[in-house]
Design an enzyme around this catalytic site. Structure first.
Site, PDB file in Angstrom:
ATOM      1  N   ASP A 238      10.319  25.013 -33.829  1.00  0.00           N
ATOM      2  CA  ASP A 238      11.487  25.224 -34.678  1.00  0.00           C
ATOM      3  C   ASP A 238      11.098  24.875 -36.110  1.00  0.00           C
ATOM      4  O   ASP A 238      10.389  23.897 -36.339  1.00  0.00           O
ATOM      5  CB  ASP A 238      12.636  24.334 -34.198  1.00  0.00           C
ATOM      6  CG  ASP A 238      13.810  24.357 -35.162  1.00  0.00           C
ATOM      7  OD1 ASP A 238      14.343  25.444 -35.418  1.00  0.00           O
ATOM      8  OD2 ASP A 238      14.164  23.268 -35.666  1.00  0.00           O
TER       9      ASP A 238
ATOM     10  N   CYS B 176       3.284   1.727   2.866  1.00  0.00           N
ATOM     11  CA  CYS B 176       4.534   0.969   2.701  1.00  0.00           C
ATOM     12  C   CYS B 176       5.530   1.783   1.880  1.00  0.00           C
ATOM     13  O   CYS B 176       6.717   1.871   2.211  1.00  0.00           O
ATOM     14  CB  CYS B 176       4.271  -0.355   1.989  1.00  0.00           C
ATOM     15  SG  CYS B 176       3.109  -1.463   2.797  1.00  0.00           S
TER      16      CYS B 176
ATOM     17  N   CYS C 212       0.841  -1.198   0.000  1.00  0.00           N
ATOM     18  CA  CYS C 212       0.000   0.000   0.000  1.00  0.00           C
ATOM     19  C   CYS C 212       0.875   1.246   0.000  1.00  0.00           C
ATOM     20  O   CYS C 212       2.099   1.172   0.063  1.00  0.00           O
ATOM     21  CB  CYS C 212      -0.934   0.008   1.209  1.00  0.00           C
ATOM     22  SG  CYS C 212      -0.053   0.141   2.781  1.00  0.00           S
TER      23      CYS C 212
END
Length: 869
Positions: A527, A32, A29
């Site tokens: 560009d 953790c 989870c």
């Protein structure tokens, strides 16, 4: 990026000198994740990012205050101190070159350069290994996608880490789920249907429920105990406490509370608050709660496992693209060359190999002989095969569709384009978006808060006169409904699917923070050369005195039916320009190909009789070229001195342009084209008009950018006329054209737009665009451009097609939208459900089902990105 951009200051205060990748075992989870990340970041010189979906940690190594850098053992020890296990899956020294094509001398006899024995695998397989130093006997792909591998001498139990998306975890979850489901069905029916409650039913229910609450739920209990040993709590802590509490209460009621009496029946209440403590004198049994919650959670975890395996399919497919073996060309003792089929990891730079029709190109290289069409769609998403011949570059993992090719390897292993793409995708999936960091901070304190809420719920019910049974039920429901697993999966699963899908489409998102940038961008600087246009000159018109202008038709990409005079001008100009190296010369020579007379035979000197032959060739840089053109073996009297160049240079040579050609020459250059005069026999004969043609699809790409709310700006160092012509062709307003800009000044243009309050994206491809790409809020580099530009950008467009730019923006925004949806539902679910549970309005069984469904919901929502087109 601007100077005060957090990506350049707070996020990266010190440049990393290396990276380490770890597979972390046992995370289930977001809490953790927060704990492992916190432990790793306490190691001096370590900057860690932990990913739940990939079960991995990516650590950037920076010099500590004393100048030292953390070693791998210290990082592994930090993870273990947090209550988990870790295995190194990749190390990389950032000072090492990543794309060198030069051969490396072997360090040991018999060892192939660039390969350290079995530790190295193919470029595709090591793409997420970051250095090719995978653990022997393990699969680097699985490290990347599941974060699991075996440490030396360690045999991991099959029930460790129920959330890992590996086949072994899936098999274990499926086995436990099947047993739990079979046992839970009769437990649920007997507990919920009073008519079926025969004499002594409760003892049978206890016998069936105990294996579910112990063996089937053992992964949750084990993870909770491991966390408790380190003074921490996780989602599994909530689950384990809830199951243990329901089972413990039921055993007490059965053995000591009188519920074990034969003939006892139980009327279950769907809404626990309905029981005010007056309607029953015997404690209820909650074996069905423990069994159903365990089964629901196992079902949700198994569905989550399958979904996360699918989420990694795109990246796994990318890594599997590479060839497995190659026909290496070797020279035998007798001097004869022969093919030897060898594993692709034996290739080194400089080796030559053959590619038959239908085979994959083994690695990046240059074609030495043969012609064919190469299908690059696997890497670029571009469906049209690319024609290649001697001197052309080919990319590993592309498919040879036609002829036989002989290729010299230029980049192998980790240096290949496929490996670099894999690294970019992995880096994006391992990182964290700002929205996820918020979720992690909340999750770090979420579980302790829920434990306090559960205890508080129990206390409030008891203090306000509620029955112990109702208080217990409400507290268990709070524990179960609050599990933040959906919160932990909300962001990483969307990143996993979104970036993987982008890789399939040829859009490489370098980091999750890029998703936030695309949302705020309102202007895009394009560009011109190589981005909007092809970046090469092409002949678009041949003008001769007294004849209509041919430039119009050619400018639209057509090949007009030229008159005899136009063909003659182009033929003689092409003969002379074929000896020059200038881009204009190459364009003229290509356009003139096929106009020279056919050879009537071959002379003694090997030159075709009657073909154009050039003598006395002379070139003056920036001014023009000249040469004597005559038909080979046809007599000197037929020779003509041909001059091709600027009008001023021709005038110096005594060849002035007539008024008609001079006017048309000036008009072409005023419109932004490049023009040259062609003359012979002392008179100007025509004008050749050349342009850098606009790429197919550039106009549509600009329209799509506008539809996304972006204002396109054309930026170029070319003259204003050329810039305006290209802007007209693609639909950019003339006031949004910035021309005649020096490379060093492109950054100033981007900063000026930012100073006006705009959020700027920049699309470029050259070395001169690199600084502007880095300065922009969002940099997009053409994959056909230079390595410097690609490195400076945030997003790489592999195809080199401007149409990929709006696609990249759409994909980024879609991924961010899915992340936001996931987080909303995860937060909303907890915010709405916890009060209901605390008030006694939520049965623990329903809470378990809802909690399991929430995890599956966010993963399923993320998987919708697989259909992005």
């Amino acid at each position: 990026m601007t100077a005060d951009d957090p990506r350049t200051t707070a996020a990266l205060p010190v440049a990393p000198v290396g990276t380490v990748d770890l597979a972390v075992e046992g995370m289930t989870c977001a809490s953790c994740v927060a704990r492992v990340e916190k432990r790793l970041n306490r190691v001096p010189g370590a900057r860690a990012t932990v990913n739940l979906a990939l079960e991995s940690a990516h650590v950037e190594v920076v010099p500590a205050e004393d100048g030292s850098t953390p070693d791998v053992d210290a990082l592994v020890a930090a993870v273990r101190a947090a209550g988990y296990d870790a295995t190194v899956t990749g190390r990389r020294d950032l000072a090492e070159p990543v794309a060198s094509s030069a051969p490396v001398a072997p360090s040991e006899p018999g060892e192939r350069p660039g390969h350290a024995g079995a530790a190295h695998s193919t470029g595709a397989r090591t793409a997420l290994d970051h250095a090719g130093h995978g653990m022997p006997g393990t699969d680097p792909t699985e490290h990347a996608l599941s974060g699991h591998s075996m440490a030396p001498g360690h045999e991991m139990d099959p029930d460790e880490d129920t959330s890992a998306p590996t086949d072994a975890r899936g098999a274990d979850l499926r086995r436990r789920l099947r047993v739990a489901a079979v046992l839970t069905v009769p437990v649920l029916l007997l507990s919920m249907v009073p008519a079926w409650q025969f004499r002594g039913w409760q003892w049978l229910v206890a016998a069936l429920a105990l294996p579910v609450a112990t063996w089937a739920a053992w992964p949750f209990h084990r993870a909770a105990v491991r966390a408790a040993r380190h003074g921490a709590s996780t989602m599994d802590t909530l689950v384990s406490i809830g199951i243990v509490a329901a089972t413990g209460w039921s055993l007490w009621a059965l053995l000591l509370g009188g519920a074990g009496a034969l003939g006892m029946t139980m009327e279950p209440t769907l809404w626990p608050a309905a029981d005010d403590g007056m309607g029953t004198h015997m404690p209820e049994l909650y074996f069905e709660v423990a069994a159903v919650v365990t089964t629901f959670l196992l079902a949700g975890r198994y569905a989550e496992h399958r979904s996360r395996r699918r989420a990694g399919d795109a990246l796994r497919a990318l890594l599997d693209l590479g060839a497995k073996d190659v026909a290496l060309l070797v020279t035998g003792p007798d001097g004869r060359r022969a093919e030897q089929r060898v594993p692709v990891d034996r290739l080194r730079a400089g080796d030559e190999f053959s590619v038959r029709p239908g085979e994959k190109v083994a690695t990046d290289g240059v074609v030495l002989s043969g012609t064919s069409a190469v299908d690059t769609s696997l890497l670029t998403g571009e469906p049209v095969p690319v024609d290649v011949g001697p001197g052309d570059e080919v990319t590993g993992a592309t498919i040879n569709t036609g002829g036989h090719l002989v290729v010299r390897a230029t980049r192998v292993g980790d240096d290949t384009r496929l490996a670099q793409i894999g690294r970019l995708v992995a880096a994006a999936q391992t990182g964290k978006a700002p929205v996820q960091r918020l979720a992690d901070r909340i999750s770090a304190v979420f579980v302790p808060v829920v434990l306090v809420l559960a205890v508080g719920t129990l206390a409030v019910w008891l203090l306000t006169g509620g029955s112990a049974q109702a208080a217990f039920t409400a507290a268990v429901a709070v524990l179960i409904i609050a599990c933040p697993c959906a919160l932990g999966l909300a962001t990483p699963t969307a990143l996993l699917v979104g970036t993987g899908r982008g890789a399939q489409l040829g859009v490489l998102i370098k980091g999750p923070e890029i998703l936030e940038q695309t949302r705020t961008v309102d202007s895009v600087v394009l560009d011109k050369t190589g981005t909007v246009t092809e970046g090469r000159m092409a002949l678009v018109g041949v003008l001769v005195p007294g004849e209509a202008d041919a430039a119009g038709a050619a400018a639209d990409g057509e090949d007009p039916a030229r008159t005899a005079a136009q063909r003659e001008v182009l033929r003689y100009a092409g003969a002379v320009e074929a000896l020059a190296e200038h881009p204009i010369a190459r364009a003229v020579a290509e356009a003139a190909a096929g106009l020279a007379p056919e050879a009537a035979g071959v002379g003694g000197d090997g030159v075709g009789i009657g073909t154009d032959q050039v003598h006395e060739f002379r070139a003056e840089a920036g001014r023009g070229v000249s040469g004597v053109v005559r038909a080979a073996h046809a007599g000197v009297g037929l020779a003509r001195r041909v001059l091709v160049g600027r009008p001023a240079w021709l005038a110096e040579q005594g060849v002035p342009a007539d008024d008609d050609l001079a006017v048309r020459f000036a008009a072409a250059e005023a419109d932004g084209a490049t023009a040259v005069l062609v003359a012979w026999d002392g008179a100007a004969r025509g004008v050749l008009v050349l342009r850098d043609p606009v790429k197919d699809g550039s106009r549509r790409a600009v329209e799509e950018l506008r539809a996304l709310g972006l204002r396109p700006v054309l930026l170029t160092g070319d003259n204003a006329g050329a810039a305006r012509a290209v802007a007209r062709a693609v639909g950019i307003a003339e006031e949004d054209v910035v021309a005649e800009v020096l490379p060093a000044d492109k950054v100033d243009v981007v900063r000026r737009l930012q100073s006006e309050g705009r959020r700027v994206a920049m699309v470029g491809d050259g070395v001169n665009d690199a600084a502007a790409l880095a300065t922009a809020d969002l940099g997009l580099a053409m994959g056909t451009g230079t390595d410097v530009a690609i490195e400076a950008a945030d997003v790489t467009l592999v195809r080199g097609d401007l149409g990929s730019a709006p696609q990249a923006v759409r994909l980024s925004r879609r991924t961010l939208r899915v992340i936001q949806q996931n987080l909303f539902w995860a937060f909303a679910y907890n915010v709405a459900a916890i009060p209901l549970a605390a008030l006694g309005l939520l049965n623990p069984m329903i809470a378990g089902a809802a909690m399991a469904f929430s995890s599956v919901l966010v993963v399923a929502n993320s998987l919708r990105l697989r259909r992005f087109a």
